[in-house]
Design a protein around this motif. Structure first.
Motif, short mmCIF file in Angstrom:
data_model
loop_
_atom_site.label_atom_id
_atom_site.label_comp_id
_atom_site.label_asym_id
_atom_site.label_seq_id
_atom_site.Cartn_x
_atom_site.Cartn_y
_atom_site.Cartn_z
N UNK A 36 0.75 -1.16 -0.01
CA UNK A 36 -0.05 -0.12 -0.01
C UNK A 36 0.93 1.07 0.03
N UNK A 37 2.21 1.33 0.88
CA UNK A 37 2.73 2.36 1.02
C UNK A 37 3.35 2.71 -0.55
N UNK A 72 0.55 4.15 -2.82
CA UNK A 72 0.31 5.80 -2.50
C UNK A 72 1.55 6.68 -2.97
N UNK A 73 2.67 6.03 -3.14
CA UNK A 73 3.87 6.80 -3.75
C UNK A 73 3.35 6.97 -5.20
N UNK A 74 3.17 5.83 -6.07
CA UNK A 74 2.73 5.93 -7.18
C UNK A 74 1.74 6.83 -7.59
N UNK A 75 0.71 6.70 -7.04
CA UNK A 75 -0.64 7.34 -7.29
C UNK A 75 -0.45 8.93 -6.94
N UNK A 76 0.38 9.13 -5.81
CA UNK A 76 0.50 10.67 -5.36
C UNK A 76 1.51 11.34 -6.44
N UNK A 77 2.54 10.38 -7.08
CA UNK A 77 3.24 11.08 -7.92
C UNK A 77 2.46 11.40 -9.49
N UNK A 78 1.79 10.32 -9.73
CA UNK A 78 1.33 10.50 -11.25
C UNK A 78 -0.30 10.82 -11.23
N UNK A 86 -7.77 7.37 -14.71
CA UNK A 86 -8.29 6.32 -15.00
C UNK A 86 -7.53 4.93 -14.58
N UNK A 87 -7.94 3.73 -13.91
CA UNK A 87 -7.34 2.89 -13.37
C UNK A 87 -7.77 1.44 -14.07
N UNK A 88 -7.12 0.96 -14.66
CA UNK A 88 -7.50 -0.66 -15.09
C UNK A 88 -6.71 -1.42 -14.06
N UNK A 89 -7.51 -2.43 -13.32
CA UNK A 89 -6.79 -3.17 -12.36
C UNK A 89 -6.72 -4.67 -13.11
N UNK A 90 -5.91 -4.92 -13.49
CA UNK A 90 -5.63 -6.30 -14.19
C UNK A 90 -4.57 -7.48 -13.31
N UNK A 91 -4.04 -6.85 -12.44
CA UNK A 91 -3.27 -7.91 -11.57
C UNK A 91 -3.81 -8.88 -10.74
N UNK A 92 -3.45 -9.91 -10.86
CA UNK A 92 -4.23 -11.11 -9.96
C UNK A 92 -3.27 -12.12 -10.12
N UNK A 125 -6.22 -5.95 -4.47
CA UNK A 125 -7.40 -5.13 -4.91
C UNK A 125 -7.85 -4.27 -4.06
N UNK A 126 -7.89 -4.28 -2.61
CA UNK A 126 -8.40 -3.13 -1.61
C UNK A 126 -7.43 -2.10 -1.60
N UNK A 127 -6.22 -2.41 -1.71
CA UNK A 127 -5.16 -1.48 -1.76
C UNK A 127 -5.35 -0.46 -2.99
N UNK A 128 -5.09 -0.89 -4.04
CA UNK A 128 -5.18 -0.18 -5.45
C UNK A 128 -6.70 0.40 -5.39
#
Length: 608
Positions: A344-345, A348-354, A358-364, A386-389
């Protein structure tokens, strides 16, 4: 040097031809009784005649064309150049005040046009003859073309011109009854698709070319199923939307694959609404190096986003998709990020920077047998990840969050399917927590994705078999990776928040039939040449996949291939407590029990 030599030779030949045409036109005009003054006039006019025609011939690129591939365009170019040369010659003669009899201009034009055109035609056939002689030692393969339309005609013409020594066309096949027994390009239309086995046997056909790029895939499937047992090489063209007019060539043929057999008709997208939420936006794709994630990235880049964040925890897969997209679109708008949804940390760094819009969550984690033996790994990645992203998307103001789910989440029998349904519930709760629009898209198997059955069958075929099928009655839904990814983008444009969209997967396919078809398309006979081995259901597997639970309703949407199934309301506090309880689990059985508490319809098909 070779190219300049041929061009120079053509110029020289045209000069000689035009000189002969000039004086022969006088001979025709005066029936052989030519007065000296006209010979003198034509001699003085000769430089203007040569310049006029050579300028127009050069301007029409008749000295820089590849005459091996000459066609109607070249005929038109000859006509335009000769006409322009005649007009320019006439104007020049009027200006200098040395007019010839008007009939001379007409006769000169006709002779020049015929001579230049005939010369190019002879050159075309001389080159073809030379190439055919060079390949005279090739075995001639009897070919049957399915489709007596435009594509079939072009393929037949190319074979007769460039591949005559290696291929021999025995005839066409077409279902249009009015075409039967007619000739097309000198080749007879021998029958309809039901006649293919008889014609193959009668004429000893070794290769079948399906030249029908614009027909529905159901027709192609039927033809392939007829041709597959015949032990011929079967080639087909790409879909019509993948071809340019001048690209219907032998080089574009490819062997028929199981993807051709399972492919469906082209999707029609609402491009306006897709553009609205992607163009000029910052888009983040988790699992960007995976089969679906990478294709979503390709589709997104076609919509010109402001920036595309390629996020994944595997550096090699992210490197590959970054290299592929950078070669086509440059690096200015594409950012590779090595990060895990489990941290999660880091998120948050990635989301805070960029600050993605729109987010497509395909990681699983998606491999069913692997997750059965380590359920906590599936929970950490599929549920906590999934909860984190989803949380990061809400906290940092993303406009839309689209999660990729699976049909295995419906009445799950596997840990993987159960964790994906929990992830769906997490996303549903997030929609009530943040202003972000959260959407889930659920679909079945995709052709050629990592870990799917088709690559496995290909490896087993390469090894000589056997092909392993878990149960003779097992069925699965299939769609292509581009189709699934395009529909994900479409669903992202349609969502209002909280929906689960179901993609129309068509009819389920029996895995046993899939195995048999793959064996036949490889030129073998099932059980005789390549055996099929029944191995029994693996832990977590189902015989039949579902796209809806009994408690879910479904409704149509504006898109014919997308349906909506709203999830039941979930108590966010209760779900949070249940998910937190995973952290106290001491063994796999406790993980299973919590999954069953969250999803009462989860019934493992084995004992852990």
């Amino acid at each position: 040097m070779r190219r300049y030599f041929l061009s120079g030779l053509l110029v020289l030949a045209d000069i000689v031809l035009l000189v002969m045409v000039a004086f022969f036109s006088l001979y025709i005009r005066f029936d052989g009784n030519i007065e000296y003054k006209y010979i003198e006039q034509m001699t003085n006019a000769l430089p203007f005649l040569l310049c006029a025609y050579l300028i127009m011939l050069g301007g029409s690129h008749l000295y820089t064309r590849i005459w091996r591939y000459a066609g109607m365009r070249e005929v038109g170019a000859v006509l335009r150049a000769a006409t322009g040369g005649a007009v320019l010659f006439y104007i020049c003669m009027q200006i200098i005040g040395n007019p010839l009899p008007r009939s001379i201009y007409i006769i000169t034009y006709l002779l020049a046009t015929g001579g230049i055109g005939l010369g190019r035609l002879l050159l075309h056939y001389a080159i073809l003859r030379f190439r055919q002689c060079a390949r005279s030692d090739c075995e001639t393969i009897p070919v049957l073309i399915v489709g007596a339309g435009d594509a079939g005609a072009v393929i037949a013409r190319e074979i007769s011109q460039f591949h005559k020594k290696s291929r021999k066309i025995v005839g066409f096949i077409d279902d249009d009854l009015q075409k039967q027994n007619h000739l097309m390009g000198g080749v007879r239309i021998l029958g309809t698709r039901t006649d293919i086995p008889r014609i193959v046997h009668t004429h000893g056909v070794k290769e079948i070319i399906i030249a029908m790029p614009s027909v529905r895939h159901a027709v192609i499937r039927d033809i392939i199923e007829i041709c597959a047992p015949l032990k011929c090489q079967i080639n087909t063209l790409p879909g019509v939307y993948q071809l340019l007019d001048h690209e219907v060539l032998i080089s574009r043929l490819h062997p028929v694959s199981i993807e051709d057999l399972l492919a469906r008709d082209e999707i029609h997208l609402d491009t306006t609404h897709i553009q609205e939420y992607l163009t000029g936006k910052v888009v983040l794709v988790s699992g960007a190096g995976g089969s679906i994630g990478s294709e979503i990235c390709r589709q997104v880049m076609r919509r010109k986003p402001k920036q595309l964040i390629l996020m994944g925890h595997g550096e090699n897969s992210i490197y590959l998709i970054h290299q592929e997209l950078s070669q086509e679109y440059g690096t200015a708008h594409i950012v590779p990020v090595i990060a895990s949804v489990r941290d999660l940390n880091q998120l948050e760094g990635v989301f805070g920077q960029y600050r993605p819009d729109v987010v497509f969550h395909a990681a699983a984690h998606k491999h069913v047998p692997l997750m059965e033996i380590q359920p906590m790994a599936a929970v950490v990645n599929n549920v906590f990840g999934t909860r984190n992203i989803a949380k990061a998307a809400g906290q940092y103001g993303a406009e839309r969050f689209i999660m990729i789910s699976t049909d295995k989440a419906v009445n799950p029998t596997s840990v993987m399917g159960a964790t994906k349904q929990v992830a769906e519930k997490v996303v549903h709760v997030m929609n009530d927590t943040y202003p972000t629009t959260y959407i889930t898209v659920r679909f079945g198997n995709v052709l050629g994705s990592r870990g799917s059955v088709i690559p496995l069958f290909r490896r087993q075929l390469a090894a000589g078999g056997p092909l392993t099928v878990t149960d003779p009655e097992m069925t699965r839904y299939f769609m292509t990776i581009p189709e699934a990814s395009q529909l994900v983008l479409q669903a992202g444009a349609m969502g209002k928040g909280g929906e689960v969209f179901l993609l129309d997967m068509g009819e389920p396919v029996k895995i046993m039939d899939l195995a048999r078809n793959m064996i036949r398309l490889s030129g073998y006979e099932p059980e005789q040449d390549i055996p099929i081995q029944i191995t029994g259901l693996r832990p977590g597997e189902k015989l039949y996949e579902e796209l809806l639970t009994a408690g879910e309703g479904t409704s149509k949407t504006a898109h014919t291939k997308i349906f909506e199934a709203p999830l039941e309301q979930v108590d966010g506090t209760w779900l949070k407590e249940k998910i937190s309880a995973f952290m106290d689990c001491r063994n796999d059985m406790e993980v299973i029990h919590i999954l069953q508490e969250i999803i009462p319809t989860y019934h493992p098909n084995h004992n852990v």
